[in-house]
Design a protein around this motif. Structure first.
Motif, PDB file in Angstrom:
ATOM      1  N   ILE A   1     115.692  82.337  55.791  1.00 17.07           N
ATOM      2  CA  ILE A   1     116.871  81.475  55.610  1.00 17.07           C
ATOM      3  C   ILE A   1     117.061  81.171  53.713  1.00 17.07           C
ATOM      4  CG2 ILE A   1     117.279  80.277  57.521  1.00 17.07           C
ATOM      5  CD1 ILE A   1     116.163  78.119  56.660  1.00 17.07           C
ATOM      6  N   ASN A   2     118.328  80.268  53.357  1.00 15.50           N
ATOM      7  CA  ASN A   2     118.506  80.028  51.746  1.00 15.50           C
ATOM      8  C   ASN A   2     117.694  79.369  51.225  1.00 15.50           C
ATOM      9  OD1 ASN A   2     121.398  81.640  51.373  1.00 15.50           O
ATOM     10  ND2 ASN A   2     122.683  80.308  52.982  1.00 15.50           N
ATOM     11  N   GLY A   3     117.383  79.252  50.329  1.00 19.84           N
ATOM     12  CA  GLY A   3     116.080  78.770  49.870  1.00 19.84           C
ATOM     13  C   GLY A   3     116.769  78.089  49.716  1.00 19.84           C
ATOM     14  N   GLY A   4     115.930  76.352  50.212  1.00 22.70           N
ATOM     15  CA  GLY A   4     115.837  74.984  49.664  1.00 22.70           C
ATOM     16  C   GLY A   4     116.067  74.658  51.305  1.00 22.70           C
ATOM     17  N   MET A   5     116.805  75.602  52.579  1.00 23.48           N
ATOM     18  CA  MET A   5     117.388  75.175  52.837  1.00 23.48           C
ATOM     19  C   MET A   5     115.951  73.832  53.994  1.00 23.48           C
ATOM     20  SD  MET A   5     120.585  74.591  53.837  1.00 23.48           S
ATOM     21  CE  MET A   5     120.982  74.438  55.525  1.00 23.48           C
ATOM     22  N   SER A   6     114.876  74.229  53.846  1.00 27.03           N
ATOM     23  CA  SER A   6     114.105  73.947  54.948  1.00 27.03           C
ATOM     24  C   SER A   6     113.890  72.842  54.561  1.00 27.03           C
ATOM     25  CB  SER A   6     113.051  75.027  55.284  1.00 27.03           C
ATOM     26  OG  SER A   6     112.120  75.358  53.056  1.00 27.03           O
ATOM     27  N   ALA A   7     112.977  72.758  52.991  1.00 21.98           N
ATOM     28  CA  ALA A   7     113.679  70.674  52.280  1.00 21.98           C
ATOM     29  C   ALA A   7     114.852  70.575  52.891  1.00 21.98           C
ATOM     30  CB  ALA A   7     113.087  71.341  51.356  1.00 21.98           C
ATOM     31  N   ILE A   8     115.505  70.898  53.000  1.00 24.63           N
ATOM     32  CA  ILE A   8     117.045  69.994  52.626  1.00 24.63           C
ATOM     33  C   ILE A   8     117.228  69.171  54.735  1.00 24.63           C
ATOM     34  CG2 ILE A   8     119.524  69.834  53.535  1.00 24.63           C
ATOM     35  CD1 ILE A   8     119.447  71.401  51.099  1.00 24.63           C
ATOM     36  N   LEU A   9     116.121  70.379  55.550  1.00 26.65           N
ATOM     37  CA  LEU A   9     116.174  69.562  57.348  1.00 26.65           C
ATOM     38  C   LEU A   9     115.289  69.130  57.240  1.00 26.65           C
ATOM     39  CD1 LEU A   9     118.492  73.604  58.617  1.00 26.65           C
ATOM     40  CD2 LEU A   9     119.004  70.678  58.058  1.00 26.65           C
ATOM     41  N   GLY A  10     113.884  69.653  56.423  1.00 20.11           N
ATOM     42  CA  GLY A  10     113.017  69.101  57.803  1.00 20.11           C
ATOM     43  C   GLY A  10     112.229  69.627  57.763  1.00 20.11           C
ATOM     44  N   ILE A  11     111.935  71.591  57.849  1.00 18.07           N
ATOM     45  CA  ILE A  11     111.627  71.815  58.723  1.00 18.07           C
ATOM     46  C   ILE A  11     109.941  72.229  57.902  1.00 18.07           C
ATOM     47  CG2 ILE A  11     111.650  74.658  59.378  1.00 18.07           C
ATOM     48  CD1 ILE A  11     114.317  74.123  59.220  1.00 18.07           C
ATOM     49  N   GLN A  12     109.397  72.433  58.921  1.00 18.46           N
ATOM     50  CA  GLN A  12     107.764  72.061  58.664  1.00 18.46           C
ATOM     51  C   GLN A  12     106.928  72.904  59.703  1.00 18.46           C
ATOM     52  OE1 GLN A  12     106.785  68.349  57.756  1.00 18.46           O
ATOM     53  NE2 GLN A  12     107.760  67.985  56.227  1.00 18.46           N
ATOM     54  N   GLU A  13     105.658  73.370  58.814  1.00 15.32           N
ATOM     55  CA  GLU A  13     105.192  74.227  59.736  1.00 15.32           C
ATOM     56  C   GLU A  13     104.403  73.302  60.956  1.00 15.32           C
ATOM     57  OE1 GLU A  13     101.337  74.214  56.904  1.00 15.32           O
ATOM     58  OE2 GLU A  13     102.741  75.776  55.596  1.00 15.32           O
ATOM     59  N   GLY A  14     104.463  74.143  62.364  1.00 17.09           N
ATOM     60  CA  GLY A  14     104.781  73.754  63.388  1.00 17.09           C
ATOM     61  C   GLY A  14     105.879  73.188  64.412  1.00 17.09           C
ATOM     62  N   ALA A  15     106.793  74.117  63.325  1.00 13.18           N
ATOM     63  CA  ALA A  15     108.285  74.107  63.996  1.00 13.18           C
ATOM     64  C   ALA A  15     108.010  74.835  64.766  1.00 13.18           C
ATOM     65  CB  ALA A  15     109.047  73.077  63.407  1.00 13.18           C
ATOM     66  N   GLN A  16     109.402  74.802  66.100  1.00 15.20           N
ATOM     67  CA  GLN A  16     109.086  76.147  66.445  1.00 15.20           C
ATOM     68  C   GLN A  16     110.348  76.606  66.559  1.00 15.20           C
ATOM     69  OE1 GLN A  16     107.370  76.812  70.036  1.00 15.20           O
ATOM     70  NE2 GLN A  16     108.703  78.072  69.797  1.00 15.20           N
ATOM     71  N   MET A  17     110.584  78.043  66.784  1.00 18.35           N
ATOM     72  CA  MET A  17     112.018  78.789  66.746  1.00 18.35           C
ATOM     73  C   MET A  17     112.121  79.227  68.367  1.00 18.35           C
ATOM     74  SD  MET A  17     110.569  81.958  64.320  1.00 18.35           S
ATOM     75  CE  MET A  17     110.728  81.835  62.722  1.00 18.35           C
ATOM     76  N   HIS A  18     112.713  78.978  68.388  1.00 17.51           N
ATOM     77  CA  HIS A  18     113.621  79.734  69.972  1.00 17.51           C
ATOM     78  C   HIS A  18     114.805  80.936  69.800  1.00 17.51           C
ATOM     79  CE1 HIS A  18     111.773  75.387  71.893  1.00 17.51           C
ATOM     80  NE2 HIS A  18     112.951  75.320  70.595  1.00 17.51           N
ATOM     81  N   HIS A  19     114.388  81.876  70.649  1.00 21.49           N
ATOM     82  CA  HIS A  19     115.651  83.014  70.561  1.00 21.49           C
ATOM     83  C   HIS A  19     114.745  83.657  71.817  1.00 21.49           C
ATOM     84  CE1 HIS A  19     116.821  86.454  69.414  1.00 21.49           C
ATOM     85  NE2 HIS A  19     118.011  86.447  69.285  1.00 21.49           N
ATOM     86  N   PRO A  20     115.906  84.207  72.467  1.00 19.94           N
ATOM     87  CA  PRO A  20     115.118  85.509  73.530  1.00 19.94           C
ATOM     88  C   PRO A  20     114.098  86.224  73.568  1.00 19.94           C
ATOM     89  CG  PRO A  20     117.756  84.791  73.854  1.00 19.94           C
ATOM     90  CD  PRO A  20     117.186  84.690  72.539  1.00 19.94           C
TER      91      PRO A  20
END
Length: 151
Positions: free
Chosen positions: A121-140
């Protein structure tokens, strides 16, 4: 009891969103974020990735899918925009977040020994959104997703 109903409704929303093959949803303590994605799942498409892409929409990304968990490293050869790389295991659990990979840098970025999914994803988005290790991806395409929930 009302908190259980709210939690179930949030989870059902995430499950339904994960049924869309052109979207990936990430859930965690921060809440939920959804990205429109392109999927790269062959050696040829993974080799090219986001090379020579001059810009990407704010909630857009690329999901790299491997046939099985494996050691994974990325680099930024011919990649023109800074990226965050979210490395996930076979269940879609994010095990490493690499923020702001430097455009055109060929230094390997090691994701882990048993990585099956990588979301760029765009650089810096994980910090802006607060996405960290342990989060879960959902996709078919992620094994964690129950196919019956997409009916």
């Amino acid at each position: 009891m009302s908190s259980m109903i709210v939690a179930s409704a949030v989870w059902a929303g995430a499950a339904h969103a994960s049924c869309q093959t052109d979207k990936v949803t990430i859930t965690g303590p921060f809440g939920e974020a959804q990205f429109s994605i392109d999927i790269v799942d062959t050696p040829e498409t993974r080799a090219v990735g986001l090379m020579n892409v001059p810009e990407m929409g704010r909630f857009t990304g690329m999901l790299f899918i491997y046939d099985q968990p494996q050691p994974t490293a990325f680099w930024m050869r011919n990649t023109l925009i800074p990226l965050d790389m979210l490395f996930a295991d076979q269940d879609g659990v994010i095990v490493k977040v690499h923020e702001n990979a430097i455009p055109l840098d060929e230094t390997p970025i090691f994701g882990g020994d048993a990585i099956q999914y990588v979301l760029e994803i765009n650089g810096g988005m994980s910090a802006i959104l607060g996405i960290q290790e342990g989060a879960q991806m959902h996709h078919p395409r992620i094994q964690e997703t129950d196919d019956e929930s997409c009916s």
